[in-house]
Design an enzyme around this catalytic site. Structure first.
Site, PDB file in Angstrom:
ATOM      1  N   THR A  42     -10.161  -1.698   7.650  1.00 36.29           N
ATOM      2  CA  THR A  42      -9.071  -0.736   7.819  1.00 36.29           C
ATOM      3  C   THR A  42      -9.591   0.689   7.910  1.00 36.29           C
ATOM      4  OG1 THR A  42      -7.210   0.255   6.628  1.00 36.29           O
ATOM      5  CG2 THR A  42      -8.836  -0.841   5.281  1.00 36.29           C
ATOM      6  N   ASP A  43      -8.804   1.548   8.549  1.00 37.82           N
ATOM      7  CA  ASP A  43      -9.176   2.973   8.610  1.00 37.82           C
ATOM      8  C   ASP A  43      -9.119   3.627   7.227  1.00 37.82           C
ATOM      9  OD1 ASP A  43      -6.405   3.057   8.287  1.00 37.82           O
ATOM     10  OD2 ASP A  43      -6.020   4.323  10.040  1.00 37.82           O
ATOM     11  N   GLU A  44      -8.459   2.949   6.276  1.00 37.72           N
ATOM     12  CA  GLU A  44      -8.332   3.557   4.945  1.00 37.72           C
ATOM     13  C   GLU A  44      -9.672   3.691   4.235  1.00 37.72           C
ATOM     14  OE1 GLU A  44      -5.081   2.460   2.468  1.00 37.72           O
ATOM     15  OE2 GLU A  44      -3.772   2.049   4.154  1.00 37.72           O
ATOM     16  N   TYR A  78      -6.959  -0.479  -3.306  1.00 38.65           N
ATOM     17  CA  TYR A  78      -6.966  -1.296  -2.083  1.00 38.65           C
ATOM     18  C   TYR A  78      -8.091  -0.863  -1.152  1.00 38.65           C
ATOM     19  CZ  TYR A  78      -5.884  -2.491   2.758  1.00 38.65           C
ATOM     20  OH  TYR A  78      -5.988  -2.898   4.066  1.00 38.65           O
ATOM     21  N   LYS A 128     -11.580  -2.812   0.111  1.00 32.05           N
ATOM     22  CA  LYS A 128     -11.920  -3.089   1.521  1.00 32.05           C
ATOM     23  C   LYS A 128     -13.272  -2.466   1.864  1.00 32.05           C
ATOM     24  CE  LYS A 128      -9.657  -4.890   4.265  1.00 32.05           C
ATOM     25  NZ  LYS A 128      -9.527  -6.338   4.623  1.00 32.05           N
TER      26      LYS A 128
HETATM   27  P1  NAD Z   1      -0.586  -9.486   4.831  1.00 25.75           P
HETATM   28  O1  NAD Z   1      -0.486  -9.053   3.399  1.00 25.75           O
HETATM   29  O2  NAD Z   1       0.639  -9.528   5.666  1.00 25.75           O
HETATM   30  O3  NAD Z   1      -1.236 -10.944   4.884  1.00 25.75           O
HETATM   31  C1  NAD Z   1      -2.321 -11.334   4.095  1.00 25.75           C
HETATM   32  C2  NAD Z   1      -2.444 -12.855   4.154  1.00 25.75           C
HETATM   33  O4  NAD Z   1      -3.597 -13.234   3.383  1.00 25.75           O
HETATM   34  C3  NAD Z   1      -1.242 -13.595   3.560  1.00 25.75           C
HETATM   35  O5  NAD Z   1      -0.856 -14.656   4.403  1.00 25.75           O
HETATM   36  C4  NAD Z   1      -1.768 -14.116   2.238  1.00 25.75           C
HETATM   37  O6  NAD Z   1      -1.149 -15.336   1.829  1.00 25.75           O
HETATM   38  C5  NAD Z   1      -3.242 -14.329   2.548  1.00 25.75           C
HETATM   39  N1  NAD Z   1      -4.088 -14.285   1.349  1.00 25.75           N
HETATM   40  C6  NAD Z   1      -4.067 -13.362   0.352  1.00 25.75           C
HETATM   41  N2  NAD Z   1      -4.970 -13.677  -0.590  1.00 25.75           N
HETATM   42  C7  NAD Z   1      -5.586 -14.814  -0.161  1.00 25.75           C
HETATM   43  C8  NAD Z   1      -6.620 -15.632  -0.704  1.00 25.75           C
HETATM   44  N3  NAD Z   1      -7.200 -15.338  -1.885  1.00 25.75           N
HETATM   45  N4  NAD Z   1      -7.025 -16.713   0.001  1.00 25.75           N
HETATM   46  C9  NAD Z   1      -6.440 -17.034   1.193  1.00 25.75           C
HETATM   47  N5  NAD Z   1      -5.449 -16.308   1.735  1.00 25.75           N
HETATM   48  C10 NAD Z   1      -5.028 -15.213   1.060  1.00 25.75           C
HETATM   49  O7  NAD Z   1      -1.695  -8.542   5.459  1.00 25.75           O
HETATM   50  P2  NAD Z   1      -1.804  -7.924   6.927  1.00 25.75           P
HETATM   51  O8  NAD Z   1      -1.051  -6.662   6.966  1.00 25.75           O
HETATM   52  O9  NAD Z   1      -1.562  -8.981   7.938  1.00 25.75           O
HETATM   53  O10 NAD Z   1      -3.350  -7.527   6.955  1.00 25.75           O
HETATM   54  C11 NAD Z   1      -4.333  -8.471   7.351  1.00 25.75           C
HETATM   55  C12 NAD Z   1      -5.703  -7.841   7.270  1.00 25.75           C
HETATM   56  O11 NAD Z   1      -5.755  -6.690   8.094  1.00 25.75           O
HETATM   57  C13 NAD Z   1      -6.080  -7.360   5.870  1.00 25.75           C
HETATM   58  O12 NAD Z   1      -7.439  -7.656   5.659  1.00 25.75           O
HETATM   59  C14 NAD Z   1      -5.834  -5.857   5.916  1.00 25.75           C
HETATM   60  O13 NAD Z   1      -6.705  -5.189   5.030  1.00 25.75           O
HETATM   61  C15 NAD Z   1      -6.169  -5.552   7.356  1.00 25.75           C
HETATM   62  N6  NAD Z   1      -5.484  -4.390   7.945  1.00 25.75           N
HETATM   63  C16 NAD Z   1      -4.116  -4.292   7.900  1.00 25.75           C
HETATM   64  C17 NAD Z   1      -3.478  -3.223   8.524  1.00 25.75           C
HETATM   65  C18 NAD Z   1      -1.980  -3.078   8.505  1.00 25.75           C
HETATM   66  O14 NAD Z   1      -1.463  -2.069   8.964  1.00 25.75           O
HETATM   67  N7  NAD Z   1      -1.228  -4.049   8.039  1.00 25.75           N
HETATM   68  C19 NAD Z   1      -4.243  -2.252   9.171  1.00 25.75           C
HETATM   69  C20 NAD Z   1      -5.645  -2.376   9.191  1.00 25.75           C
HETATM   70  C21 NAD Z   1      -6.238  -3.455   8.588  1.00 25.75           C
HETATM   71  O1  TDX Z   2       8.746   2.897   0.728  1.00 30.21           O
HETATM   72  C1  TDX Z   2       7.826   3.528   1.286  1.00 30.21           C
HETATM   73  N1  TDX Z   2       7.988   4.863   1.507  1.00 30.21           N
HETATM   74  C2  TDX Z   2       7.028   5.635   2.090  1.00 30.21           C
HETATM   75  O2  TDX Z   2       7.222   6.838   2.253  1.00 30.21           O
HETATM   76  C3  TDX Z   2       6.608   2.901   1.709  1.00 30.21           C
HETATM   77  C4  TDX Z   2       6.395   1.427   1.497  1.00 30.21           C
HETATM   78  C5  TDX Z   2       5.661   3.687   2.314  1.00 30.21           C
HETATM   79  N2  TDX Z   2       5.840   5.013   2.468  1.00 30.21           N
HETATM   80  C6  TDX Z   2       4.777   5.811   3.106  1.00 30.21           C
HETATM   81  C7  TDX Z   2       3.408   5.663   2.487  1.00 30.21           C
HETATM   82  C8  TDX Z   2       2.498   5.842   3.671  1.00 30.21           C
HETATM   83  O3  TDX Z   2       2.235   7.209   3.884  1.00 30.21           O
HETATM   84  O4  TDX Z   2       4.649   5.325   4.444  1.00 30.21           O
HETATM   85  C9  TDX Z   2       3.284   5.294   4.864  1.00 30.21           C
HETATM   86  C10 TDX Z   2       2.931   3.889   5.245  1.00 30.21           C
HETATM   87  O5  TDX Z   2       2.940   3.114   4.055  1.00 30.21           O
HETATM   88  P1  TDX Z   2       2.540   1.556   4.058  1.00 30.21           P
HETATM   89  O6  TDX Z   2       3.406   0.836   5.017  1.00 30.21           O
HETATM   90  O7  TDX Z   2       2.508   1.099   2.630  1.00 30.21           O
HETATM   91  O8  TDX Z   2       1.083   1.590   4.706  1.00 30.21           O
HETATM   92  P2  TDX Z   2      -0.279   2.354   4.305  1.00 30.21           P
HETATM   93  O9  TDX Z   2      -0.297   2.704   2.873  1.00 30.21           O
HETATM   94  O10 TDX Z   2      -0.466   3.448   5.300  1.00 30.21           O
HETATM   95  O11 TDX Z   2      -1.331   1.165   4.551  1.00 30.21           O
HETATM   96  C11 TDX Z   2      -1.217   0.301   5.721  1.00 30.21           C
HETATM   97  O12 TDX Z   2      -2.122   0.670   6.731  1.00 30.21           O
HETATM   98  C12 TDX Z   2      -3.479   0.390   6.529  1.00 30.21           C
HETATM   99  C13 TDX Z   2      -1.411  -1.161   5.337  1.00 30.21           C
HETATM  100  O13 TDX Z   2      -0.518  -1.524   4.297  1.00 30.21           O
HETATM  101  C14 TDX Z   2      -2.828  -1.445   4.943  1.00 30.21           C
HETATM  102  O14 TDX Z   2      -3.002  -2.849   4.687  1.00 30.21           O
HETATM  103  C15 TDX Z   2      -3.733  -1.036   6.088  1.00 30.21           C
HETATM  104  O15 TDX Z   2      -5.071  -1.198   5.730  1.00 30.21           O
END
Ligand code: NAD
Ligand code: TDX
Length: 351
Positions: free
Chosen positions: A132-134, A160, A164
């Site tokens: 992730t970019d985080e 988190y 990562k």
């Molecule tokens: P998500 O939380 O929607 O899904 C995570 C999945 O992993 C779920 O299906 C969960 O059951 C499974 N999981 C959790 N712990 C596990 C374990 N111990 N063993 C097997 N499975 C397990 O997450 P997402 O948003 O789809 O993100 C997927 C990946 O992408 C993550 O690695 C996250 O860090 C990365 N990522 C997410 C975003 C975003 O915006 N959502 C952005 C950049 C990177």
């Molecule tokens: O209720 C809310 N109110 C609010 O203002 C929530 C849930 C979020 N926020 C803000 C926090 C952040 O600035 O919105 C922005 C986005 O929040 P999230 O959806 O929780 O995402 P973020 O914290 O940016 O992280 C996401 O992007 C990078 C994903 O959850 C991560 O898994 C990924 O790595």
């Protein structure tokens, strides 16, 4: 594999989650001669009903299990002899990591180690870590010419992002020390179908549809760089097949928006009043701005995102309107009973 010859056998961990499920659909559709095995623990964030459309696909196998379970993972690798591993499985919600960091360290770091150990033992063409970019921390709001490149130092803010980043360093160490073939992708915020309604966009859509208040953290001025989930999938596909061993690739589409802009766009699309917005206490350690420079991925792999935020957000809102039962079941907690109902009596027969 019941005697069928597949060109490639791909392990997708976390495939019952948001991005993982979109990637499973994308891969099964794009590569009809690949076998896709999904390993997922079905935590609160995993939803097997999402994968229902592909459960009967002969090229797909679902395995319920924990990536930190060394015995289960080793046996699966021994049986399947994967060519590629794409590790999506993670605890992914920043707010939850502030409440309880422990499971983030276990899954995100130790789980990655277990998968890489099995990848070493049984040999894979590529272990791809979805990061992730985080991991780069944040940028100031007033320097809009600054972007994260692959050379930006790791500088994390939340448990988190620290978990990562730790996993990324471990992946690079396995490459250098054990010659495990790896790539890492660092993507900006994703949005699209099947995102769990705890994340900003689906939370706001689902609450606005019920005329519930919309909790905006702080002043809502934090900036995120939004990418439609399918554009993330195409980038991972390219990196997996054509990325260079040992390299990190940034993924993002220059779609920066403040949180308030995002929430107002959703309200406008749903024809709901701005009075639903409620400013709440800020997130601890809240990152101000994320902004990815994806030029290396474009230059080296020819990747281009295809969905602009203004279009993608409309498509996403439409999806949540058309698939109300998917997220209503989550909010009711019914989805958690789904596995037991559908598969509880045929445990072990999910292959
Ligand atoms: P998500 O939380 O929607 O899904 C995570 C999945 O992993 C779920 O299906 C969960 O059951 C499974 N999981 C959790 N712990 C596990 C374990 N111990 N063993 C097997 N499975 C397990 O997450 P997402 O948003 O789809 O993100 C997927 C990946 O992408 C993550 O690695 C996250 O860090 C990365 N990522 C997410 C975003 C975003 O915006 N959502 C952005 C950049 C990177
Ligand atoms: O209720 C809310 N109110 C609010 O203002 C929530 C849930 C979020 N926020 C803000 C926090 C952040 O600035 O919105 C922005 C986005 O929040 P999230 O959806 O929780 O995402 P973020 O914290 O940016 O992280 C996401 O992007 C990078 C994903 O959850 C991560 O898994 C990924 O790595």
């Amino acid at each position: 594999m019941k005697g069928v010859e597949y060109l490639m056998n791909v392990l997708v961990t976390g495939g019952a989650g948001f991005i993982g499920s979109n990637f499973v659909f994308y891969m099964l559709n794009k590569y009809p001669d690949y076998r896709i095995v999904c390993l997922d623990l079905l935590t609160y964030a995993g939803n097997l009903s999402t994968l229902e459309p592909v459960m009967a696909n002969p090229n797909f196998r679902f395995v319920k299990g924990d990536i930190t379970d060394r015995e289960l993972v080793t046996n699966l690798f021994k049986e399947e002899r994967f060519n590629y591993v794409v590790n999506f499985a993670a605890e992914s919600h920043v707010d939850r990591s502030i409440e309880d960091p422990g499971v983030f360290l276990k899954t995100n770091i130790l789980g990655t180690q277990v998968l890489m150990d099995a990848s070493r033992t049984y040999g894979v063409k590529r272990f791809h870590q979805v990061s992730t970019d985080e991991v780069y921390g944040d940028l100031p709001l007033d320097k809009t010419d600054l972007f994260f490149t692959e050379e930006t130092p790791i500088h994390t803010s939340s448990p988190y992002s620290a978990s990562k980043a730790a996993a990324d360093l471990l992946v690079q160490a396995y490459n250098r020390t054990f010659n495990l073939p790896i790539t890492i992708s660092r993507c900006s915020n994703n949005y699209g179908p099947y995102q769990f309604p705890e994340k900003l966009i689906p939370l706001m859509i689902s609450r606005a549809l019920k005329d519930d208040s919309l909790p905006v953290y702080g002043k809502g001025q934090n900036v995120r760089d939004w990418l439609y989930v399918e554009d993330h999938c195409t980038a991972i596909d390219l990196i997996l097949h054509r990325g260079k061993d040992g390299e990190v690739y940034n993924i993002g589409g220059h779609n920066e928006r403040t949180n308030l802009e995002v929430v107002k766009t959703i309200l406008k699309e749903l024809d709901k009043p701005a009075s639903l917005i409620t400013y709440v206490k800020d997130r601890a350690g809240h990152d101000m701005r994320y902004a990815i420079d994806p030029s290396k991925t474009k230059r080296e792999l020819g990747w281009e995102p295809t969905t602009l935020f203004d279009d993608g957000i409309k498509q996403t809102i439409k999806w949540y309107l058309d698939n109300r039962s998917w997220w209503e079941n989550i909010i009711n907690g019914d989805y958690q009973k789904y596995y037991t109902r559908m598969y509880g009596s045929r445990e072990g027969a999910t292959t």
